[in-house]
Scaffold this motif. Structure first.
Motif, PDB file in Angstrom:
ATOM      1  N   ASP A 432     -18.133  -5.087 -15.187  1.00  0.00           N
ATOM      2  CA  ASP A 432     -16.891  -4.842 -15.363  1.00  0.00           C
ATOM      3  C   ASP A 432     -15.758  -5.983 -14.087  1.00  0.00           C
ATOM      4  N   LYS A 434     -12.855  -6.753 -14.916  1.00  0.00           N
ATOM      5  CA  LYS A 434     -11.597  -5.857 -14.977  1.00  0.00           C
ATOM      6  C   LYS A 434     -11.626  -5.589 -13.073  1.00  0.00           C
ATOM      7  N   GLU A 437     -11.656  -8.659 -11.259  1.00  0.00           N
ATOM      8  CA  GLU A 437     -10.752  -9.779 -10.836  1.00  0.00           C
ATOM      9  C   GLU A 437      -9.628  -8.231  -9.811  1.00  0.00           C
ATOM     10  N   LYS A 438      -9.472  -7.181 -10.221  1.00  0.00           N
ATOM     11  CA  LYS A 438      -8.988  -6.023  -9.256  1.00  0.00           C
ATOM     12  C   LYS A 438      -9.574  -6.288  -8.132  1.00  0.00           C
ATOM     13  N   LYS A 471     -10.063 -17.768 -18.526  1.00  0.00           N
ATOM     14  CA  LYS A 471      -9.895 -17.145 -17.086  1.00  0.00           C
ATOM     15  C   LYS A 471     -10.617 -18.564 -16.141  1.00  0.00           C
TER      16      LYS A 471
END
Length: 482
Positions: A432, A434, A437-438, A471
């Motif tokens: 995951d 996302k 990164e959060k 990225k």
């Protein structure tokens, strides 16, 4: 009269493996090692009758029994004399021969008094024919090889005699009591300490029997001394607690409740009384008394150290725990239904103290804490629930709880760098990116340079594996900037 404790039921989810192992060992020894005893006895009787030793020994045996009755005052020998005379009247050669062969005290009497009893010729014939029967058959019986003979006490027989038995009635009775008592004491002490305590009680029981039978050639066999030790340990473990006992008197039976330790003098008194007044029953009463004292004494002397009872022993059984939990849980849910949140929180906390392995309680406490996201309790419950979800291998729940906290509580009580870092690792394992990164952005905002650099390296590696070069380049630049 028979009194046995009946406080516990067997938990077959956690079987008493040592107790079952001891039972199996006794049974295997009886079947396969002692199984040859009957054949040896038959051969001994056959040779005895063929040698016509009965004609020499039978008259001496009657004289010996009459002497024991009149001089020694041994009234138990009256029954033996009457039975022997009945066998003579019935001309039952097999049982006559067996009685003469197996009375070990009589054999020792013959050895000591043969010069008085017989002529030179008869003595020579007796020694020539009786000695081979003793050496080839009688001395090779299990009771004389591994039984506890007080006249020939040895250390190893203090253990081995505990696994021998004198017949089917003897072994079945002992195995029943071994199971009834063993599974409870094993649960209390744990398998290893239970096994050692069982064998030590048997050895001490054997020593007490030897002290009251000094010089006796009659062997002691059976697990009853060890089992008496279990009875002593059982009542010492419970102490003054009132527990249930099953009793049987004639045709009447029932249950009574009494302080456990109160049964010890009752059992002990019965064994001592029977030793003095029951007559020749073949039961080792003083071995039983010694076992009772040994078991209780071990728990009292070592109960605060090596032989300490496990804490979980006194916890209710699973069914009772489930019933108690259901009742307490229902009360807490009723408080929630009435919107008495403080009361419900206290009830859930009390339940969790008793049932820490029930995750539903932590979830309720989390939901209650979420009602006031501005208070530190919400942050503490969030971290606790995240760790619990991770421990139960539910990473998705951990990430969802974290996201929910960011939306509701992060502005009031921010999470620490370690918490965000743990979410980042978990998110990468779940692919995951996302969420990862959060979590990295939150981690970076805490100012923890060391964890930030390590997390940045992990993100570079992950995006390179996924061939997401923009990225990967972004995080390489951040890594160089740090």
């Amino acid at each position: 009269m028979l009194i046995i404790p009946a406080e516990n039921a067997v938990n077959w989810k956690r079987p008493p493996w040592v107790t079952l192992g001891l039972m199996f060992t006794c049974l295997m020894v009886f079947l396969f090692y002692q199984g040859s005893d009957s054949r040896k006895l038959e051969q001994a009787v056959s040779e005895y009758l063929a040698s016509d030793l009965q004609s020499l020994e039978a008259p001496a045996y009657e004289t010996y029994l009459e002497r024991e009755i009149s001089i020694q005052g041994d009234e138990s020998r009256i029954h033996e004399l009457q039975r022997f005379q009945e066998l003579q009247r019935d001309n039952d050669e097999f049982w006559l021969a067996l009685s003469l062969l197996m009375d070990r005290e009589f054999y020792r009497y013959l050895e000591s008094n043969q010069d008085v009893l017989w002529s030179v010729r008869d003595r020579a014939r007796w020694n020539e024919q009786r000695s081979p029967i003793e050496a080839n058959y009688i001395e090779r019986l299990s009771a004389f090889q591994l039984g506890l003979v007080p006249a020939e006490l040895s250390l190893y027989t203090l253990v081995t005699y505990q696994f021998l038995h004198g017949g089917w009635g003897h072994i079945i009775g002992n195995l029943v009591f071994l199971f009834l008592l063993g599974f409870t004491v094993e649960k209390a002490l744990g398998p290893g300490r239970f096994l050692i305590a069982y064998l030590v009680c048997g050895a001490l029981s054997g020593l007490v029997f030897t002290a009251f039978s000094l010089g006796s050639p009659v062997p002691l066999v059976g697990a009853s001394g060890s089992i008496s030790g279990l009875m002593g340990m059982y009542v010492a473990i419970y102490g003054l607690q009132r527990i249930r006992f099953f009793y049987f008197l004639g045709v009447y039976f029932n249950y009574i409740k009494a302080p456990a330790i109160a049964m010890l003098p009752v059992w002990l008194g019965k064994e001592i009384y029977d030793y003095w007044f029951a007559g020749a029953t073949g039961i080792a009463y003083m071995a039983h008394a010694g076992g009772l004292l040994a078991g209780a004494g071990l728990v009292w002397l070592l109960g605060r150290s090596w032989l300490q009872v496990r804490e979980e022993f006194f916890e209710p059984e699973a069914d009772e725990q489930d019933a108690r939990f259901t009742s307490g849980y229902g009360q807490a849910m009723a408080s929630l239904g009435r919107m008495e949140f403080d009361l419900a929180r206290h009830q859930f906390e009390a339940l969790r103290g008793h049932y820490p392995d029930r995750p539903i309680l932590l979830e309720h406490l989390y939901q209650l804490a979420k009602l006031r996201p501005d208070l530190p309790e919400y942050r503490a419950r969030t971290i606790e629930l995240m760790n619990d979800a991770l421990a139960r291998r539910q990473p998705e729940q951990m990430i969802e709880v974290w996201k929910e906290y960011l939306a509701k509580g992060e502005a009031h009580q921010p999470l620490g760098a370690e918490d965000h870092n743990r979410v980042l690792f978990t998110s990468l394992k779940q692919h995951d990116t996302k969420a990862a990164e959060k979590a990295f952005e939150r981690l970076r905002g805490t100012g923890d340079q060391l964890l930030t650099v390590e997390a940045c390296r992990l993100l570079v590696e992950e995006f390179e594996k996924l061939r997401m070069e923009p990225k990967a380049r972004h995080y390489r630049q951040l890594l160089q900037a740090n």
